[in-house]
Design an enzyme around this catalytic site. Structure first.
Site, PDB file in Angstrom:
ATOM      1  N   GLU A  87      -3.326  20.957 -14.166  1.00  0.00           N
ATOM      2  CA  GLU A  87      -1.909  20.961 -13.785  1.00  0.00           C
ATOM      3  C   GLU A  87      -1.223  19.646 -14.142  1.00  0.00           C
ATOM      4  OE1 GLU A  87       1.495  22.754 -11.692  1.00  0.00           O
ATOM      5  OE2 GLU A  87      -0.200  23.416 -12.896  1.00  0.00           O
ATOM      6  N   THR A 193      15.353  29.224 -20.093  1.00  0.00           N
ATOM      7  CA  THR A 193      14.160  28.553 -19.582  1.00  0.00           C
ATOM      8  C   THR A 193      13.036  29.523 -19.223  1.00  0.00           C
ATOM      9  OG1 THR A 193      13.385  26.905 -17.985  1.00  0.00           O
ATOM     10  CG2 THR A 193      14.932  28.556 -17.177  1.00  0.00           C
TER      11      THR A 193
END
Length: 231
Positions: A87, A193
């Site tokens: 992450e 997006t």
């Protein structure tokens, strides 16, 4: 607005010695942290797209930064045993990056940037990197009913979720990465997006469509008035 935001972004770009990885550090108030999330890996694609608005010299500088950041994001994947990115990553003086939070939830940001860079540069290297990432998903995340994330990219332990954006974004951008540039051409479409492609409409086209609607509305009203008038 774009140029102002780019000055801010450039102030956050770092490249520690002797590492080969350029990254964007995080800013919290007045302090900086030498950490970059995989989520921030949309930036190379954003920069590649934005570079087209500059003159030749500045355009090449922006595109060069995009390619350096993409190399870092690709290595987020290559640096782990599973070849899937964690992450986030930390950068320390005198060292290369190290994984911080070690889960992977099938995020799309890196392959999104590889798609843009492939389209803007024509460099097949970005397809090769995308293929490496796809193969890592196939090896580590694919199960009988779909794809799941990993609880830890070092051990390969799976979680039990397939995020909706894996289909809507990650696989979509991987598909487009290997598609001809005529498929959803960036001259005709712009991605939001969440990877939805609205068509680009020029001001001239908008005016033409508006005039057509006005004419059509007038005709419709006329027909209806005539119809009711007959009764």
């Amino acid at each position: 607005m774009w140029e102002k935001s780019m000055k801010g972004l450039l102030s956050l770009v770092r490249k520690p010695t002797p590492s080969s990885f350029t990254y964007i550090c995080e800013k919290h108030g007045g302090s900086l942290t030498d950490k970059m999330d995989e989520l921030a890996c949309f930036a190379p694609g954003m920069l590649a797209l934005g570079s087209s608005g500059y003159g030749p010299t500045d355009s090449q500088k922006i595109l060069s930064l995009a390619e350096k950041l993409a190399w870092t994001c690709y290595n987020f994947y290559q640096s782990t045993p599973t070849k899937l990115a964690g992450e986030n990553y930390f950068f320390h003086p005198g060292e290369d990056m190290s994984v911080g939070t070690s889960w992977n939830i099938l995020r799309p940001e890196t392959v999104e940037s590889l798609f843009y860079l492939s389209r803007f540069t024509g460099n097949r290297t970005y397809q090769e990197w995308g293929w490496d990432i796809f193969q890592a998903f196939e090896k580590n995340s694919r199960i009988e009913t779909g794809y799941v994330g990993l609880k830890d990219v070092n051990t390969g332990v799976k979680d039990d979720k397939m995020q909706s954006f894996f289909l809507a974004e990650t696989l979509k951008y991987l598909y487009l990465l290997f598609s001809p540039s005529s498929v959803i051409s960036l001259d005709e479409w712009v991605f939001n997006t969440e990877a939805h492609p609205p068509r680009i409409v020029t001001r001239h086209e908008e005016e033409h469509v508006g005039q057509s609607k006005n004419i059509q509305t007038g005709r419709t009203r006329g027909r209806k008035e005539g119809l009711f008038g007959d009764h």
